[in-house]
Design a protein around this motif. Structure first.
Motif, PDB file in Angstrom:
ATOM      1  N   GLY A  75       0.814  -1.205   0.000  1.00  0.00           N
ATOM      2  CA  GLY A  75       0.000   0.000   0.000  1.00  0.00           C
ATOM      3  C   GLY A  75       0.845   1.250   0.000  1.00  0.00           C
ATOM      4  O   GLY A  75       2.078   1.230  -0.151  1.00  0.00           O
ATOM      5  N   ILE A  76       0.171   2.344   0.175  1.00  0.00           N
ATOM      6  CA  ILE A  76       0.845   3.635   0.171  1.00  0.00           C
ATOM      7  C   ILE A  76       1.794   3.758   1.366  1.00  0.00           C
ATOM      8  O   ILE A  76       2.858   4.377   1.263  1.00  0.00           O
TER       9      ILE A  76
ATOM     10  N   GLY B 286       6.335   2.670  -6.575  1.00  0.00           N
ATOM     11  CA  GLY B 286       5.163   2.160  -5.863  1.00  0.00           C
ATOM     12  C   GLY B 286       4.110   3.227  -5.652  1.00  0.00           C
ATOM     13  O   GLY B 286       2.914   2.980  -5.833  1.00  0.00           O
ATOM     14  N   VAL B 287       4.526   4.435  -5.274  1.00  0.00           N
ATOM     15  CA  VAL B 287       3.573   5.532  -5.082  1.00  0.00           C
ATOM     16  C   VAL B 287       2.903   5.880  -6.410  1.00  0.00           C
ATOM     17  O   VAL B 287       1.691   6.115  -6.469  1.00  0.00           O
ATOM     18  N   ALA B 288       3.675   5.901  -7.490  1.00  0.00           N
ATOM     19  CA  ALA B 288       3.111   6.230  -8.797  1.00  0.00           C
ATOM     20  C   ALA B 288       2.091   5.181  -9.237  1.00  0.00           C
ATOM     21  O   ALA B 288       1.010   5.523  -9.735  1.00  0.00           O
ATOM     22  N   VAL B 289       2.425   3.920  -9.063  1.00  0.00           N
ATOM     23  CA  VAL B 289       1.494   2.847  -9.449  1.00  0.00           C
ATOM     24  C   VAL B 289       0.254   2.900  -8.578  1.00  0.00           C
ATOM     25  O   VAL B 289      -0.871   2.765  -9.072  1.00  0.00           O
TER      26      VAL B 289
ATOM     27  N   ARG C  79      -1.904   5.754  -9.644  1.00  0.00           N
ATOM     28  CA  ARG C  79      -2.531   5.461 -10.940  1.00  0.00           C
ATOM     29  C   ARG C  79      -3.737   4.541 -10.774  1.00  0.00           C
ATOM     30  O   ARG C  79      -4.794   4.769 -11.355  1.00  0.00           O
ATOM     31  N   VAL C  80      -3.568   3.502  -9.971  1.00  0.00           N
ATOM     32  CA  VAL C  80      -4.664   2.561  -9.736  1.00  0.00           C
ATOM     33  C   VAL C  80      -5.793   3.247  -8.985  1.00  0.00           C
ATOM     34  O   VAL C  80      -6.966   3.093  -9.320  1.00  0.00           O
ATOM     35  N   LEU C  81      -5.462   4.028  -7.958  1.00  0.00           N
ATOM     36  CA  LEU C  81      -6.479   4.733  -7.184  1.00  0.00           C
ATOM     37  C   LEU C  81      -7.199   5.757  -8.052  1.00  0.00           C
ATOM     38  O   LEU C  81      -8.419   5.898  -7.978  1.00  0.00           O
TER      39      LEU C  81
END
Length: 75
Positions: A2-3, A43-46, A49-51
């Protein structure tokens, strides 16, 4: 992950890259820190993007209920 995990990777990477002056044989802690920060940023970018995609779709498709009616042929 997660974030929160991504932010932890960023923080640990920054500590290793900029705040530690240890020297280990065969390990460059600055490079390890930069790699961890890069993994955290990816990870933050992905995650964003998903959120963002979930918010764009409005949550549709996740909670839809499909009801099928079956015909009974009686002879």
């Amino acid at each position: 992950m997660g974030i929160g995990g991504c932010i932890i990777l960023l923080a640990v990477g920054a500590i290793l890259a900029f705040g530690v002056h240890w020297h280990l044989a065969g390990v460059n802690l600055t490079v390890v820190g930069v790699v961890l920060m890069a993994a955290g940023l990816i990870g933050v970018a992905v995650y964003a993007r998903v959120l963002g995609r979930r918010r764009y779709l409005g949550g549709r498709g996740v909670d839809e209920v499909v009801v099928e009616e079956r015909r009974r042929d009686v002879l």
